[in-house]
Design an enzyme around this catalytic site. Sequence first.
Site, PDB file in Angstrom:
ATOM      1  CB  SER A 156      -0.874  -0.032   1.254  1.00 51.10           C
ATOM      2  OG  SER A 156      -2.074   0.632   1.046  1.00 51.10           O
TER       3      SER A 156
ATOM      4  N   GLY B 124      -3.166  -0.423  -3.839  1.00 46.57           N
ATOM      5  CA  GLY B 124      -1.915   0.042  -3.247  1.00 46.57           C
ATOM      6  C   GLY B 124      -1.340   1.299  -3.867  1.00 46.57           C
TER       7      GLY B 124
ATOM      8  CD  GLU C   5      -8.720  -6.250  -4.740  1.00 44.50           C
ATOM      9  OE1 GLU C   5      -9.465  -7.232  -4.786  1.00 44.50           O
ATOM     10  OE2 GLU C   5      -7.699  -6.209  -4.020  1.00 44.50           O
ATOM     11  N   PRO C   6      -8.106  -0.185  -5.938  1.00 47.10           N
ATOM     12  CG  PRO C   6      -8.721   1.628  -7.265  1.00 47.10           C
ATOM     13  CD  PRO C   6      -8.679   0.126  -7.253  1.00 47.10           C
TER      14      PRO C   6
ATOM     15  CE1 TYR D 125       0.358   0.912   9.372  1.00 48.14           C
ATOM     16  CE2 TYR D 125      -1.036   2.814   8.987  1.00 48.14           C
ATOM     17  CZ  TYR D 125      -0.889   1.460   9.175  1.00 48.14           C
ATOM     18  OH  TYR D 125      -1.991   0.658   9.167  1.00 48.14           O
TER      19      TYR D 125
ATOM     20  CB  CYS E 106      -3.078  10.131  28.281  1.00 50.01           C
ATOM     21  SG  CYS E 106      -3.893  11.441  29.153  1.00 50.01           S
TER      22      CYS E 106
ATOM     23  CE1 TYR F 121      -7.015   1.040   4.442  1.00 48.96           C
ATOM     24  CE2 TYR F 121      -5.824   2.558   3.003  1.00 48.96           C
ATOM     25  CZ  TYR F 121      -6.466   1.347   3.204  1.00 48.96           C
ATOM     26  OH  TYR F 121      -6.570   0.444   2.177  1.00 48.96           O
TER      27      TYR F 121
END
Length: 479
Positions: free
Chosen positions: A236, A272, A314-315, A361, A388, A418
């Site tokens: 991705s 991806g 499949e974007p 990430y 926190c 996402y």
Amino acid sequence: MLPPADSLAPEWLRVPEDANDLAPGVWPASARRDDTGQLRIGGIAAADLVHAHGSPLLVLDEDEVRTRARAFRDAFAAATAEHGGTSRVYYAGKAFLSTAVARWVTEEGLNVDVCTRGELEVALAAGVAPGRIGFHGNNKSVSELERAVEVGVGTIIVDSLIEIERLAAITARTGAVQSILIRVNSGVHAETHDFLATAHEDQKFGFSFADAEGAVSRIRELDGLRLIGLHCHIGSQIFGVGGFRESAARVLELHERLCQGGELPLLNLGGGFGIAYTRVDDPTPIELLASEIVDAVAAGCAVRGIPLPELAFEPGRAIVGTAGVTLYEIGTTKDVTLDAGSRRYLSVDGGMSDNARPALYGAQYSARLASRAGSGEPVLVRVVGKHCESGDIVVDHEYLPEDAGPGDLLAVPATGAYCASLSSNYNHVPRPAVVAVSGGAATVIVRGETIDDLLARDAGIAGARAADTGAVRLAEGER
Ligand code: LLP
């Protein structure tokens, strides 16, 4: 003259000439500043959106989603037509799924890829024709598979031998014939953050080439399963076409071998495709991506003397990512003195609960003032959330106007993919609403959570309420 770069800034971040500018390619096409300097998306002022729907708020530009969906459909249709072939594009719902988005993309000619019962139910509730749904997942339960077969999902992308046996039992019992793809690992490592690469040999998805042939032999013994092709997804947020081409070349070798035992009319090369999160990201234009990938597959088929199968893609991120802008309100600012200088922290009213990607990430984002254009020299800031946790970063490094401060609205672009789908209630922070904008109108497509929503799942609170009610009833009965 621009001020010198802050010594705490990373090398890739340059001091902007105008810290109110909107970098092309990072924002939805409709984003602009009006005469007062305020940011508008889909024709609506940021402050009006927050006034009506609260902050934080995820704003999704419907036209941007539709335009990108059409661009993918058209680019792959044109690229395959060049070789006398056809294509289909699935929108990967994991990037962000609601009934509205499922309708927009299917109206633009896309299919929908789901990977859980929950995503499947959203697509069905949106009225997506079951035949246009592809069902993924490395651990689909028997009941998920039963539901998928019962509603007539178009393709199930099979990921394990156990799943094949589950489907064999379900189709034997119901008499259904289910079209399936099998997911394989091409072994190509996408050039991306390591966590996102999904075609390493040693990972959970799909069959290795070594195991795939046995799986296919088993499938071909079963009356209820119709194998229509292979599926491969290499990762991705990938830039460039090299990884896709290399992966396709390897998968074609297996495809050719398997074609000797029966037709494989479809080849799904996954999603991806990368997007720009900051101005230094440079994604490949969709038309170029499509033609280069499809040309490579067609050339590979020609060399092998096999027909070009229908190609599927499949974007997810590349359809919705750039369409999303999150609006936050700045609450506090603080200059923290460090050995190497001083860093300004701006705290906003959301954070890792509505965007986990920086924490997960190390993803980089950008930001601009939204409720007004700021003034003064650009100052390096780190935008953080209210959670926190010190890793609760929204935008690691950005230059903003010097006077950005409490009460200002801040916009973070490229949050359509996402972010909502990975959101949580960490620290009991309610999840923001998602509002679609188009042509000056705003529509809530996912309502924001309330404190009552959070309390409703706490059995202690629910129990206390039930006990209260019981006590009242008892008292009435005694009277
Ligand atoms: N197809 C399959 C089989 C996938 O596993 C994925 C993503 C896609 C398509 C869509 O990929 P896209 O075009 O959206 O890159 N949470 C991570 C991304 C995880 C992607 C998982 N699979 C992130 O926030 O970057």
